[in-house]
Design an enzyme around this catalytic site. Structure first.
Site, PDB file in Angstrom:
ATOM      1  N   THR A 251      -9.069  -5.496  -1.387  1.00 14.95           N
ATOM      2  CA  THR A 251      -9.965  -6.627  -1.643  1.00 14.95           C
ATOM      3  C   THR A 251      -9.423  -7.506  -2.764  1.00 14.95           C
ATOM      4  O   THR A 251      -9.518  -8.731  -2.698  1.00 14.95           O
ATOM      5  CB  THR A 251     -11.381  -6.102  -1.964  1.00 14.95           C
ATOM      6  OG1 THR A 251     -11.939  -5.561  -0.759  1.00 14.95           O
ATOM      7  CG2 THR A 251     -12.287  -7.211  -2.471  1.00 14.95           C
ATOM      8  N   GLU A 271      -8.718  -8.468   6.259  1.00 15.62           N
ATOM      9  CA  GLU A 271      -9.334  -7.172   6.563  1.00 15.62           C
ATOM     10  C   GLU A 271      -9.085  -6.316   5.340  1.00 15.62           C
ATOM     11  O   GLU A 271      -7.963  -5.879   5.107  1.00 15.62           O
ATOM     12  CB  GLU A 271      -8.711  -6.607   7.846  1.00 15.62           C
ATOM     13  CG  GLU A 271      -9.610  -5.640   8.561  1.00 15.62           C
ATOM     14  CD  GLU A 271      -9.456  -4.243   8.022  1.00 15.62           C
ATOM     15  OE1 GLU A 271     -10.202  -3.915   7.075  1.00 15.62           O
ATOM     16  OE2 GLU A 271      -8.595  -3.513   8.509  1.00 15.62           O
ATOM     17  N   CYS A 305      -9.278   2.152   5.435  1.00 14.63           N
ATOM     18  CA  CYS A 305     -10.194   1.204   4.793  1.00 14.63           C
ATOM     19  C   CYS A 305     -11.636   1.474   5.191  1.00 14.63           C
ATOM     20  O   CYS A 305     -12.554   1.212   4.432  1.00 14.63           O
ATOM     21  CB  CYS A 305      -9.796  -0.223   5.134  1.00 14.63           C
ATOM     22  SG  CYS A 305      -9.448  -0.436   6.869  1.00 14.63           S
ATOM     23  N   GLU A 402     -13.213   1.747  -4.132  1.00 13.51           N
ATOM     24  CA  GLU A 402     -12.420   2.348  -3.064  1.00 13.51           C
ATOM     25  C   GLU A 402     -11.301   3.200  -3.661  1.00 13.51           C
ATOM     26  O   GLU A 402     -10.504   2.721  -4.455  1.00 13.51           O
ATOM     27  CB  GLU A 402     -11.820   1.243  -2.188  1.00 13.51           C
ATOM     28  CG  GLU A 402     -11.092   1.804  -0.977  1.00 13.51           C
ATOM     29  CD  GLU A 402     -10.573   0.711  -0.052  1.00 13.51           C
ATOM     30  OE1 GLU A 402     -10.042  -0.289  -0.550  1.00 13.51           O
ATOM     31  OE2 GLU A 402     -10.701   0.876   1.181  1.00 13.51           O
TER      32      GLU A 402
END
Lengths: 491, 297
Positions: A251, A271, A305, A402
């Site tokens: 991101t 993405e 992801c 993440e």
């Protein structure tokens, strides 16, 4: 409600379970000592004159050295793609375009074993996954989009969709060949030409794909594959003659790209990251759910992801689910990715292993309780035991950020509304999972979870016909399916 | 006997937030003028705080509005058209004051009404056009549907002050989003009067919030607010477009830019405008396989 009896019998994992190694042969994998840049249908030496090594993360041995494209090389590739677009590809009939893509699909199938072995050597993923998932799905992706090339007007009623031009595509290291397929196949089907940059730790299968593309006799310049790290990617993003950026990655980098192209007319598909919630209700088939959670977070070492990295368990079944989860984790085999028995392979790079280990520390410092399976891991190479955290607070970094590794943060909930609230309380919105036996509850949950892909009573399933992509800070645009065409067209 | 000429009652042009008509919290106004420079009204010069309040209202209204049935949203859009039809003369009058000829003003109002009807009809149809059942190879039922993005911040077209605003708003709310719209800066009257139409149309408060003010002042906030999902901009000014896109990157906002010169043209309405403010959600569920034949879709 009725109390559930814990019927779980602690599984025994003594020496009788030490399976004999079942190693896939490396002999099919022909890896050259050095790879150049694939520009205009030929492999060319980089004007940078620089090469970097790509290693096998399972044993840290060098596999090959790969050219590092500088901005002059990037320019060369973009010029080749532009020429191919204007002079050849734009004028090639959709039907013929379609046949080229079919041909690539077939050749991937023919060389599937070789590609699978190289994928595992270069990236560290279990051979079972590269053999049964990555490579066949990549071939199927080309197959699916090949057929769209001469049918685009059926996808956009009342419109005459037009190609964009040159697409700059940057892909990550977690599914190297599959991501190349996700990018190249729709771009070609919609009549665009491509400059693709694979990740610096996993360039080999993309370069093998370049060989296939050469063999398939695709007109020179229609697909160009250049290797390098972040600087190469930045040069591609910032090249003025690019019409479209397709990026899969973090991101943070996605935001940099969106900002970098703000002053241009470049179209973008991003993405990006995720922090998916996997939600287990007390009426769920618990063994299946646990299996889904294991697959959700440990598939591909958690380098996914859309990994189900947050688990929400309804309080009434929390204890039993936790016990089943721990038992199942003990049965996972971590080790040599080339061994067909291996469930969890090598972490992709030293750098990524450091990131994961950093989060393991953070999680414990924040007061969460860590449990790791007791398996042995190889001395050499990059490995991480499957890990879960309990006593996790919503505000903990391991529940918010993440990690991109085999690390699961577990929380509990009482009501459906609480589960929805907690699951949606994240800047991400890529995917989510729901486990319950009640159909109406599934649809309530799946329609209220703010994420692009929802798996109900399953997890981590992918298909070329199925659109994939996120809400919110997980990026925008879709890849796969009919909806994946839109990002490469003016409609 | 001497007769006194009746003194006209002038309207105070206020902004529209959460179904209420407050004045701007900043207390500032600017003067809306006709092209000839005649003073038409004092209009609110909305502030950053007004915008934030409006986003709060839009976010608050999103759950219930997106949860309404498509049929119901269609009925409410139709009701907006009915209300606008009833107040046609007022809009024609305002458009003429703002520089339109009578014929063009009448045409703009008529087309605005028709456009609302057009999108009313789409409410329960676009999903069928754009969604899909995906024939995956494994034993799963897999389908993709459109879902609204959330809160949309839109700067309405500067020309065509009525139909421009309607052309942005209608597809946004038809698709279940809520929004904050900045009305045309120099032709602000119709935006405010249209808020009065919305307010009498069964449209829940907060679904559409309308501000008046300066584009240059508010544009950064429309683009960088962290609880806005998408920003819509309708001018061809490249430096403003760039500024919006750069700020949007803070939270990966979707940016939708339209560069139509004339919003009365047929090309400025289609279900693709609804699609521009939708996300695609894909759902998977396993299909049991027991017995002989393979089940599937």
């Amino acid at each position: 409600m009725a109390t559930k009896k814990n019927n779980t019998v602690k599984l025994q994992f003594d020496s009788s379970r030490n399976l004999a190694p079942a190693l896939e042969s490396k002999s099919v994998a022909k890896i050259a000592d050095q790879y150049d840049l694939f520009i205009n249908g030929k492999f060319e030496k980089p004007s940078s004159k620089k090469y970097f090594n790509t290693i096998n993360p399972a044993n840290e041995e060098k596999l090959s050295s790969v050219a590092e494209a500088n901005s002059a090389d990037v320019n060369k590739a973009v010029v080749a793609a532009r020429n191919a677009y204007e002079k050849v590809w734009k004028k090639t009939s959709a039907k013929e375009r379609s046949k080229y893509i079919y041909r690539i699909a077939r050749m991937i199938q023919e060389r599937a074993r070789e590609l699978a072995v190289i994928e595992t050597l270069d990236g560290g993923k279990p051979i079972r996954e590269s053999r049964d998932f990555d490579v066949p799905t990549a071939a199927n992706h080309f197959f699916y989009y090949a057929g769209w090339a001469d049918k685009l007007e059926y996808a956009f009623p009342n419109r005459k969709p037009q190609s964009l031009g040159v697409a700059g595509q940057i892909i990550p290291w977690n599914f190297p060949l599959l991501m190349a397929a996700w990018k190249i196949a729709p771009a070609l089907a919609t009549g665009n030409t491509v400059v693709l940059k694979p990740a610096e730790t996993t360039p080999l299968t993309a370069l093998k794909l370049a060989e296939i593309i050469q063999e398939a006799d695709l007109p020179p310049g229609v697909v160009n594959i250049i290797t390098g790290a972040g600087a190469t990617g930045a040069a591609l993003v910032n090249h003025p003659d690019i019409n479209k950026i397709a990026f899969t990655g973090s991101t943070d980098v996605g935001k940099i790209i969106q900002k970098a192209i703000a002053g241009t007319n470049k179209k973008a598909t991003l993405e990006l990251g995720g922090k998916a919630a996997n939600i287990i209700f007390d009426d769920a088939p618990l063994d299946q759910a646990v299996e889904g959670v294991i697959n959700g977070i440990f598939f591909n070492q958690g380098h996914v992801c859309c990994a189900g990295s947050r688990l929400f368990v309804q309080e009434s079944v929390y204890k039993i689910v936790l016990q089943k989860l721990k038992d199942r984790m003990e049965s996972l085999i971590v080790g040599n990715p080339l061994d067909k028995n291996t469930d969890i392979g090598a972490i992709n790079s030293k750098q990524q292993l450091d990131v994961i280990n950093k989060y393991l520390k953070i999680g414990q410092q924040e007061g969460a309780e860590m449990f790791q399976s007791s398996c042995n891991i190889p001395k050499k190479g990059f490995y991480c035991r499957p890990t879960i955290f309990t006593n996790v607070a919503q505000s903990n970094r391991i529940a918010q950020e993440e990690i991109f590794g085999p690390v699961l943060a577990i929380q509990t909930f009482r009501t459906e509304d609480e589960a929805i609230e907690k699951a949606n309380n994240t800047p991400f919105g890529l995917s989510a999972g729901v486990w319950t036996d009640k159909g109406s509850k599934i649809f309530n949950m799946t329609s209220k979870l703010r994420a692009g892909v929802i798996w109900a009573n399953t997890y981590n399933k992918f298909d070329p016909t199925s659109p994939f992509g996120g809400y919110k800070e997980s990026g925008f645009g879709r890849e796969g399916g009919m909806h994946g065409l839109e990002g490469y067209l003016t409609v | 006997m001497a007769t006194t000429k009746r003194l006209e009652v002038l309207k105070t042009y206020k902004i529209y937030i959460g179904g209420q008509f407050p004045r701007t919290e900043s207390g500032r106004t600017y003067i809306a003028c006709s092209p000839k420079g005649e003073q038409l009204a004092n209009v609110c010069l909305s502030s950053r705080k007004d915008f934030r309040d409006a986003v709060g209202s839009a976010r608050g209204a999103f759950g219930a509005w997106s949860g309404r049935s498509a049929f119901n949203r269609g009925q409410i859009l139709y009701r907006i058209a009915e209300m606008l039809e009833g107040r046609k003369a007022q809009f024609v009058d305002e458009l003429i004051k703002q520089g339109s000829s009578k014929a063009i003003a009448e045409n703009e109002v008529n087309l605005s009404i028709d456009r609302l009807i057009y999108y009313s009809g789409w409410c329960d149809k676009y999903q069928q056009v754009f969604s899909s059942v995906n024939p995956v190879a494994s034993s799963h039922f897999n389908f993709s549907v459109l879902e609204p993005m959330g809160v949309i911040a839109a700067i309405a077209p500067q020309e065509n002050s009525l139909i421009g605003l309607v052309s942005i708003m209608a597809p946004v709310i038809a698709g279940g989003n809520t929004c904050v719209i900045l009305a045309s800066q120099n032709k602000a009257l119709c935006g405010v009067t249209f808020a009065e139409v919305l307010n009498s149309s069964d449209l829940p408060g907060g679904v559409v919030n309308i501000l008046t003010g300066k584009v240059s002042e508010l544009l950064p906030y429309f683009a960088d607010h962290m609880d806005v999902n998408a920003t819509c901009f309708c001018e061809s000014d490249k430096s403003m477009q760039q500024s919006i896109k750069e700020k949007a990157a803070l939270n990966l906002k979707r940016v939708v830019i339209y560069e139509f010169q004339k919003w009365m043209n047929e090309e400025t309405q289609s279900p693709y405008f609804i699609n521009d403010f939708q996300e695609v959600k894909t759902t998977w569920h396993p299909i049991e396989n027991i017995g002989g034949g393979k089940a599937g879709y």
